[in-house]
Design a protein around this motif. Structure first.
Motif, short mmCIF file in Angstrom:
data_model
loop_
_atom_site.label_atom_id
_atom_site.label_comp_id
_atom_site.label_asym_id
_atom_site.label_seq_id
_atom_site.Cartn_x
_atom_site.Cartn_y
_atom_site.Cartn_z
N SER A 28 4.95 -14.75 -11.21
CA SER A 28 6.10 -14.63 -10.32
C SER A 28 6.11 -13.24 -9.70
O SER A 28 5.65 -12.26 -10.31
N GLY A 29 6.61 -13.18 -8.48
CA GLY A 29 6.73 -11.91 -7.80
C GLY A 29 5.38 -11.28 -7.51
O GLY A 29 4.35 -11.95 -7.39
N ALA A 30 5.37 -9.96 -7.41
CA ALA A 30 4.15 -9.23 -7.06
C ALA A 30 3.07 -9.37 -8.11
O ALA A 30 1.87 -9.29 -7.81
N ALA A 31 3.46 -9.64 -9.35
CA ALA A 31 2.48 -9.77 -10.43
C ALA A 31 1.55 -10.97 -10.23
O ALA A 31 0.45 -11.02 -10.81
N ALA A 32 1.99 -11.95 -9.44
CA ALA A 32 1.17 -13.14 -9.21
C ALA A 32 0.14 -12.94 -8.11
O ALA A 32 -0.74 -13.77 -7.92
N ALA A 33 0.22 -11.84 -7.36
CA ALA A 33 -0.65 -11.63 -6.20
C ALA A 33 -2.13 -11.67 -6.55
O ALA A 33 -2.92 -12.35 -5.87
N PRO A 34 -2.61 -10.97 -7.61
CA PRO A 34 -4.05 -11.05 -7.91
C PRO A 34 -4.53 -12.47 -8.22
O PRO A 34 -5.62 -12.86 -7.80
#
Length: 266
Positions: free
Chosen positions: A248-254
């Motif tokens: 969720s959020g920016a942590a899911a970007a990779p």
């Protein structure tokens, strides 16, 4: 059966099968020997529906050319199978014949014997063309039409997606992986129709009203035992999609970037 020497009249018989209208997960009976149809509607198979449409088109074309034509629809099954006969009449068929047996689930041998019993019940009627579905939507044996044609001594071509009348009889087209096969057969003949030969019409209100009042001829079926026995039915394996939460959020970007890379998007 009438021949090409009698172009003013053309009679077509279509054999249809009552099948469950399956649009959801198939349930089996407790003993695993049949489909549980308690919560299912019924219809005719897609190949047979195209066969009815083709017969109606043949009759309409022949009448437009100044001849007379008649389309008879026949089914082997219990009294409830009259529903499918009436639907075929609402599409444009002229009459229906119910060869009554206790169940729809007959193997090809008694099915063919019952169709022949239906034909023998009207000895003065001769058909130029017998249409079948290439195979049924339930069992897929693809034998009933061939057995009937052999019993009557008629030429038979199955898997047909094109029918044209000419001076010598019929020109039939069938698709194969290598291209198009063309057959020329004399009349009378039997043909196994494949879905895609046409787009079946949706019955008009007038057709449905006519079908509701149309008389059906009922014939007793042939009590042949047949040679097949159902041992068990099994549902095919169901591949259910799996949902994976990437975060969720920016942590899911990779993780999202990795998925896009696997798909070749980035």
């Amino acid at each position: 059966m009438s021949t090409t020497a009698e172009p003013e009249r053309r009679d077509v018989l279509v054999c249809i099968k009552r099948t469950p209208a399956v649009g959801a997960r198939i349930a089996l009976t407790d003993d695993g020997l049949a489909i549980d149809t308690r919560h299912l509607g019924f219809t005719m198979g897609p190949h047979e529906e195209c066969a009815v449409e083709e017969a109606v088109r043949i009759a309409e074309s022949h009448r437009a050319a100044g001849g007379t034509a008649r389309v008879t629809v026949l089914t082997v099954g219990p009294p409830d199978a009259a529903e499918q006969l009436r639907y075929a009449i609402s599409m444009g068929a002229d009459e229906g014949v119910l060869v009554e047996v206790p169940t729809e689930e007959l193997d090809p041998e008694p099915t063919a014997a019952s169709i022949l019993a239906g034909l023998r019940s009207a000895p003065d009627t001769r058909y130029d063309l017998l249409l079948f579905g290439t195979d049924s939507a339930v069992a897929g044996n693809a034998q009933a039409g061939i057995r009937v044609a052999c019993a009557l001594g008629l030429p038979m071509v199955a898997g047909v997606k094109g029918i044209r009348f000419d001076d010598s009889g019929l020109e039939l087209r069938r698709g194969t992986p290598a291209g198009i096969e063309i057959y020329r057969v004399p009349l009378p003949a039997a043909v196994g129709v494949k879905e895609g030969i046409n787009v079946p019409r949706y019955p008009a209100v007038t057709g449905r009203m006519r079908a509701r009042k149309a008389p059906l001829r009922t014939v007793p079926g042939e009590p042949a035992a047949g040679g097949l026995r159902t041992v068990a039915l099994r549902r095919p394996r169901e591949d259910r999609p799996e949902t994976v939460v990437l975060g969720s959020g920016a942590a899911a970007a990779p993780a999202v970037v990795d998925v896009l890379a696997e798909l070749g998007v980035v």
